[in-house]
Design an enzyme around this catalytic site. Sequence first.
Site, mmCIF file in Angstrom:
data_model
loop_
_atom_site.group_PDB
_atom_site.id
_atom_site.type_symbol
_atom_site.label_atom_id
_atom_site.label_comp_id
_atom_site.label_asym_id
_atom_site.label_seq_id
_atom_site.Cartn_x
_atom_site.Cartn_y
_atom_site.Cartn_z
ATOM 1 N N ASP A 281 0.823 -1.211 0.000
ATOM 2 C CA ASP A 281 0.000 0.000 0.000
ATOM 3 C C ASP A 281 0.855 1.258 0.000
ATOM 4 O OD1 ASP A 281 -2.508 -0.946 -0.247
ATOM 5 O OD2 ASP A 281 -3.190 -0.468 1.767
ATOM 6 N N ASP A 434 -7.715 -6.592 13.857
ATOM 7 C CA ASP A 434 -7.348 -7.902 14.388
ATOM 8 C C ASP A 434 -8.221 -8.292 15.572
ATOM 9 O OD1 ASP A 434 -6.357 -5.881 15.921
ATOM 10 O OD2 ASP A 434 -4.282 -6.574 15.930
#
Length: 504
Positions: A281, A434
Amino acid sequence: MAPSFDWWGKDSHRGTPVVVKMENPNWSMVELEVPSEGDFLNTDSPSRLGRDKSRNKNAKQLTWVLLLRAHKAAGCLTSIATAMVTLGSAIKRRIHSGRTDIETTDIDRENENPTVKTRFYTFIKIFLWLSVFLLGFEVAAYFKGWHFGAPHLQLQYLLAMPFGFQDIFDSLYSQWVLFRVEYVAPPTQFLANACIVLFLIQSIDRLVLSLGCFWIRLKNIKPVPKQDAVADLESGENGFFPMVLVQIPMCNEKEVYQQSIAAVCNLDWPKSKILIQVLDDSDDPSTRLLIKEEVNKWQQEGAHILYRHRVIRDGYKAGNLKSAMNCSYVKDYEFVAIFDADFQPTPDFLKRTVPHFKGNEDLGLVQARWSFVNKDENLLTRLQNINLAFHFEVEQQVNGIFINFFGFNGTAGVWRIKALEDSGGWLERTTVEDMDIAVRAHLHGWKFIFLNDVECQCELPESYEAYRKQQHRWHSGPMQLFRLCLPAIIRSKVYIFSNTLLKS
């Protein structure tokens, strides 16, 4: 005849010598003498002129000492005033710009309501000014002798006096004390009691976790794969080698991309059973070019590795992982291992984690422990190592052993792809993707295993600025996640104790 002494003679020493150093460049180092007791005695003596001269000299010296102390006090007050002005200016700039931290993500900026933000920071400014005003009010009352608990407390006396005999300040302070007693003290006491309760809850939690860790050590309890899974690994290519997808999400990781890509490409797993995705990214063209060249180099050496780059970075890491999971070839893989760009797994990482999935169809995650290559670099890294060692050794291990649930650490873990899909996949609704996926997977009945003896190397932040940025990312989303997941947690039916995945 008794000998006579000339107490005021030129050779006698009067007082204790004192060395005074003036910081002002207009002054020099001089030696002053503190006046002795005899200098202040008013007795008749033949040497009256000598005493007067000595008194004048000592008076001048005392004046210099007092000037020195005044100079130091003025310098101290100036430093304090400068520091307070600087601090106030920094706070004013932060509040005026509408920020409390420089690490505000684009997602947070897009989701912010300008009206709510303006009202919130206006409330903060009003509260700060009110706090400063009340502090000054209390200081003024203190110097007037109105101390709570002091024997000469004047509050009752002030309240009993007619209003005409009170000045304005006395009247205001008496009314303020009554207001505090009626409206400020009860909620303050309630908050103090709540903090005490929360402290006791956290202390009990830490005690229970520590006892659980001691029990695990005493009984040598740890998750182990089934024997047939280990035997299949030792049998070679025809053993238990499911299709594994390895993902390395990164963003402008110019310093560590080579080590992480090399470590993942050296994983001991059949080449036909593994695919490595480098999810870049990066918005820096030079960094993208370097990472792409590194991927091409490993492709030429026979590694099954792909390079992916997103032009639109929606959702950051969660969006990056979600985009990679939408590839058509992902359906051919059963498990996915995730490593951040600064993590370097050992070659046997997959052989020590994937076998735990065989025969355990309700197992959704196998999490490995982190180890730190720079834990002794400085005091900050040593303190972080102590904190994270407790997190892995006690919190993660005990929760994994006794309730088969803990928070996914975002990296150095292997997921069953079916568990990710069943839980709704990666979502960009929080900055703790997460923890979000771990909670949703557990609510859907998936179990987790933590392997304390399988380590994955990484680095700790060595500077305070890097550490502050890391902690901001880790702590900015849990409360938002709690608000989003609380209804689902209340409606869910989760079995707390389940030891079906354990073997002593």
